[in-house]
Design a protein around this motif. Structure first.
Motif, mmCIF file in Angstrom:
data_model
loop_
_atom_site.group_PDB
_atom_site.id
_atom_site.type_symbol
_atom_site.label_atom_id
_atom_site.label_comp_id
_atom_site.label_asym_id
_atom_site.label_seq_id
_atom_site.Cartn_x
_atom_site.Cartn_y
_atom_site.Cartn_z
ATOM 1 N N LEU A 113 26.337 -13.960 8.012
ATOM 2 C CA LEU A 113 27.637 -13.664 7.409
ATOM 3 C C LEU A 113 27.573 -13.725 5.882
ATOM 4 C CD1 LEU A 113 29.948 -15.578 9.903
ATOM 5 C CD2 LEU A 113 29.787 -13.107 9.610
ATOM 6 N N SER A 114 26.757 -14.611 5.342
ATOM 7 C CA SER A 114 26.608 -14.697 3.887
ATOM 8 C C SER A 114 25.941 -13.435 3.345
ATOM 9 C CB SER A 114 25.777 -15.929 3.512
ATOM 10 O OG SER A 114 26.427 -17.121 3.907
ATOM 11 N N LYS A 115 24.935 -12.937 4.058
ATOM 12 C CA LYS A 115 24.260 -11.706 3.634
ATOM 13 C C LYS A 115 25.202 -10.507 3.729
ATOM 14 C CE LYS A 115 19.645 -13.265 4.994
ATOM 15 N NZ LYS A 115 18.507 -13.087 5.956
ATOM 16 N N LEU A 116 25.984 -10.467 4.801
ATOM 17 C CA LEU A 116 26.940 -9.374 4.944
ATOM 18 C C LEU A 116 28.011 -9.441 3.859
ATOM 19 C CD1 LEU A 116 27.465 -9.314 8.842
ATOM 20 C CD2 LEU A 116 26.071 -7.769 7.448
ATOM 21 N N ILE A 139 34.783 -12.042 4.641
ATOM 22 C CA ILE A 139 34.090 -10.812 4.235
ATOM 23 C C ILE A 139 35.104 -9.710 3.969
ATOM 24 C CG2 ILE A 139 32.576 -8.953 5.054
ATOM 25 C CD1 ILE A 139 30.981 -11.099 6.558
ATOM 26 N N GLN A 140 36.084 -9.599 4.864
ATOM 27 C CA GLN A 140 37.102 -8.560 4.695
ATOM 28 C C GLN A 140 37.909 -8.787 3.414
ATOM 29 O OE1 GLN A 140 40.075 -8.289 7.815
ATOM 30 N NE2 GLN A 140 40.151 -6.071 7.595
ATOM 31 N N ALA A 141 38.090 -10.042 3.031
ATOM 32 C CA ALA A 141 38.852 -10.356 1.824
ATOM 33 C C ALA A 141 38.026 -10.183 0.560
ATOM 34 C CB ALA A 141 39.386 -11.781 1.898
ATOM 35 N N GLY A 142 36.725 -9.879 0.719
ATOM 36 C CA GLY A 142 35.864 -9.655 -0.439
ATOM 37 C C GLY A 142 35.494 -10.920 -1.185
ATOM 38 N N PRO A 145 29.930 -14.533 -1.761
ATOM 39 C CA PRO A 145 29.029 -15.002 -0.707
ATOM 40 C C PRO A 145 28.846 -16.518 -0.711
ATOM 41 C CG PRO A 145 28.117 -13.060 -1.729
ATOM 42 C CD PRO A 145 29.316 -13.426 -2.539
ATOM 43 N N ARG A 146 28.810 -17.106 -1.900
ATOM 44 C CA ARG A 146 28.653 -18.562 -1.982
ATOM 45 C C ARG A 146 29.896 -19.264 -1.421
ATOM 46 N NH1 ARG A 146 25.520 -22.367 -4.676
ATOM 47 N NH2 ARG A 146 26.173 -24.374 -3.831
ATOM 48 N N ILE A 147 31.057 -18.717 -1.703
ATOM 49 C CA ILE A 147 32.286 -19.288 -1.172
ATOM 50 C C ILE A 147 32.323 -19.143 0.352
ATOM 51 C CG2 ILE A 147 34.803 -19.187 -1.220
ATOM 52 C CD1 ILE A 147 33.481 -20.208 -3.763
ATOM 53 N N VAL A 148 31.860 -17.995 0.834
ATOM 54 C CA VAL A 148 31.802 -17.763 2.284
ATOM 55 C C VAL A 148 30.909 -18.808 2.943
ATOM 56 C CG1 VAL A 148 31.073 -16.167 4.092
ATOM 57 C CG2 VAL A 148 32.256 -15.295 2.075
ATOM 58 N N LYS A 199 26.422 -8.067 0.689
ATOM 59 C CA LYS A 199 26.272 -6.617 0.747
ATOM 60 C C LYS A 199 27.618 -5.918 0.624
ATOM 61 C CE LYS A 199 24.102 -2.937 3.459
ATOM 62 N NZ LYS A 199 23.269 -2.622 4.661
ATOM 63 N N ALA A 200 28.646 -6.469 1.292
ATOM 64 C CA ALA A 200 29.978 -5.868 1.225
ATOM 65 C C ALA A 200 30.533 -5.923 -0.187
ATOM 66 C CB ALA A 200 30.918 -6.599 2.189
ATOM 67 N N ARG A 201 30.231 -6.975 -0.914
ATOM 68 C CA ARG A 201 30.752 -7.111 -2.274
ATOM 69 C C ARG A 201 30.048 -6.154 -3.234
ATOM 70 N NH1 ARG A 201 31.674 -12.372 -5.935
ATOM 71 N NH2 ARG A 201 33.793 -11.883 -6.544
ATOM 72 N N ARG A 202 28.786 -5.886 -2.956
ATOM 73 C CA ARG A 202 28.028 -5.004 -3.842
ATOM 74 C C ARG A 202 28.226 -3.527 -3.510
ATOM 75 N NH1 ARG A 202 23.222 -5.116 -2.832
ATOM 76 N NH2 ARG A 202 22.968 -6.712 -1.224
ATOM 77 N N GLU A 203 28.306 -3.218 -2.188
ATOM 78 C CA GLU A 203 28.305 -1.818 -1.772
ATOM 79 C C GLU A 203 29.578 -1.386 -1.053
ATOM 80 O OE1 GLU A 203 24.736 -0.921 0.399
ATOM 81 O OE2 GLU A 203 23.583 -2.450 -0.665
ATOM 82 N N GLY A 204 30.460 -2.327 -0.742
ATOM 83 C CA GLY A 204 31.689 -1.983 -0.034
ATOM 84 C C GLY A 204 31.571 -2.262 1.459
ATOM 85 N N LEU A 205 32.720 -2.366 2.127
ATOM 86 C CA LEU A 205 32.748 -2.710 3.548
ATOM 87 C C LEU A 205 32.097 -1.645 4.425
ATOM 88 C CD1 LEU A 205 36.370 -4.186 3.845
ATOM 89 C CD2 LEU A 205 34.207 -5.446 3.830
#
Length: 272
Positions: free
Chosen positions: A82-85, A229-232, A235-238, A88-94
Motif C-alpha cells: 500500500l505504501s508503494k501504491l 491512497i484515494q485521498a492522495g 506515502p510516509r503518512i500512509v 506511485k499514485a502520488r507521482r503518476e496519478g490513480l
C-alpha cells in the motif's frame, strides 16, 4: 496447522487422562459405554441443527478445518504494498495503479484498489468495503453460533443420558452386583457432556471468534490504506497510519524498515 489449537487439545487430554489414572481409572473406561458418546454428540449436534440453517450444518467440516488451520495475514507485506501504491499514485496519478491492481492476489484489496482506479466516490468505496467486512463477519458469526449452541446443549444431553442410566439402575435393584457398573455407566454420560462442551464445542467457537477478529483487523487496515491512497496522502503518512494496526514491537521494526523504503524525495516532502 494451528499450533495453539493442537497444543491446547493435547494439554487438555493429557490432564484429563493423567487425573483419571491418578484416581485409579484407565483411559479405556471413557469408551466403555459407546451409547453415552452417541447420545451426547448425536443429540447435541442434532438439537443445534434444528436451530441453524441447512447451509450452516453442511459447512461444519469447513468450520472445524478452519479451527485447526492457520491463515497467515502478511500485515507487513500489505503495508509495503500500500505504501508503494501510494507513492506511485502520488507521482503518476490513480489511473497508473490499474495494472498493479490486476496483480493483487487478495480479492478484498484488489477490489478496493480497482474502485479507486475507477474513480468511485470515496464515501461509496468506504461503504462498499464496510459492507463487505460486515457480511464476512456475519458469515463467521453463524459458524461461531453453531458451536456455541452445541456447547450449551451437550451438558443437557449428558444429564439426559445420566437419567436414562439411573432408570436402568433402578430396574436392577434386585441384582446388587451389577449396580456399581450401571451407576458408573450412567454418570459417564454426564462426563462426556461436560467434556464435549468444554473441550470441543466451546473451544472451537472461541477459536473461530479469534480468527474472525484477526481477519477483520486485517481488512480494516487494508481499508485504511485504500482510502488514504484515494485521498492522495503522502506515502510516509500512509505507512504511519497502517503501522498503528500493528503491535508495538512490529510497528517499531516496520517503521525502521519504512525509513529505508520510502524514496528520498518523498522523505523530504514528509518533513515539509
Amino acid at each position: 496447522m494451528d499450533i495453539a489449537t493442537i497444543a491446547g487439545l493435547i494439554l487438555s487430554l493429557t490432564a484429563i487422562i493423567t487425573a483419571l489414572i491418578m484416581d485409579g481409572g484407565t483411559p479405556g473406561e471413557l469408551f466403555a459405554h459407546p451409547s453415552a458418546i452417541i447420545l451426547i454428540f448425536g443429540g447435541a449436534l442434532g438439537a443445534t441443527a434444528i436451530t441453524a440453517p441447512l447451509k450452516i450444518v453442511l459447512q461444519l467440516p469447513k468450520y472445524i478445518i478452519q479451527a485447526f488451520t492457520t491463515r497467515k495475514f502478511d500485515s507487513r507485506g500489505t503495508i509495503d504494498l500500500l505504501s508503494k501504491l501510494a507513492d506511485k499514485a502520488r507521482r503518476e496519478g490513480l489511473l497508473a495503479l490499474e495494472d498493479d491492481s490486476k496483480k493483487i492476489e487478495d480479492k478484498f484489496l484488489q477490489k478496493g484498489i480497482s474502485m479507486v482506479v475507477d474513480g468511485i466516490d470515496p464515501e461509496q468505496v468506504s461503504a462498499i468495503l464496510e459492507t463487505t467486512v460486515a457480511q464476512m463477519r456475519a458469515r463467521h458469526k453463524q459458524g461461531m453460533g453453531f458451536f456455541t449452541a452445541a456447547g450449551a446443549f451437550a451438558p443437557t444431553f449428558g444429564i439426559i443420558g445420566t437419567v436414562m442410566g439411573l432408570i436402568s439402575v433402578l430396574k436392577q435393584l434386585d441384582n446388587p452386583g451389577a449396580l456399581g457398573e450401571a451407576i458408573a455407566a450412567a454418570f459417564l454420560a454426564t462426563l462426556w457432556g461436560l467434556l464435549s462442551s468444554n473441550l470441543i464445542f466451546l473451544p472451537i467457537a472461541g477459536k473461530l471468534k479469534a480468527k474472525d477478529e484477526e481477519e477483520a483487523h486485517d481488512r480494516y487496515m487494508q481499508m485504511e490504506g485504500i482510502l488514504a491512497i484515494q485521498a492522495g496522502e503522502n506515502p510516509r503518512i500512509v505507512r504511519d497510519k497502517l503501522n498503528a494496526y500493528l503491535s508495538p514491537s512490529e510497528a517499531k521494526s516496520e517503521e525502521e524498515a519504512g525509513d529505508k523504503k520510502v524514496p528520498a524525495g518523498n522523505a523530504e516532502r514528509a518533513k515539509a
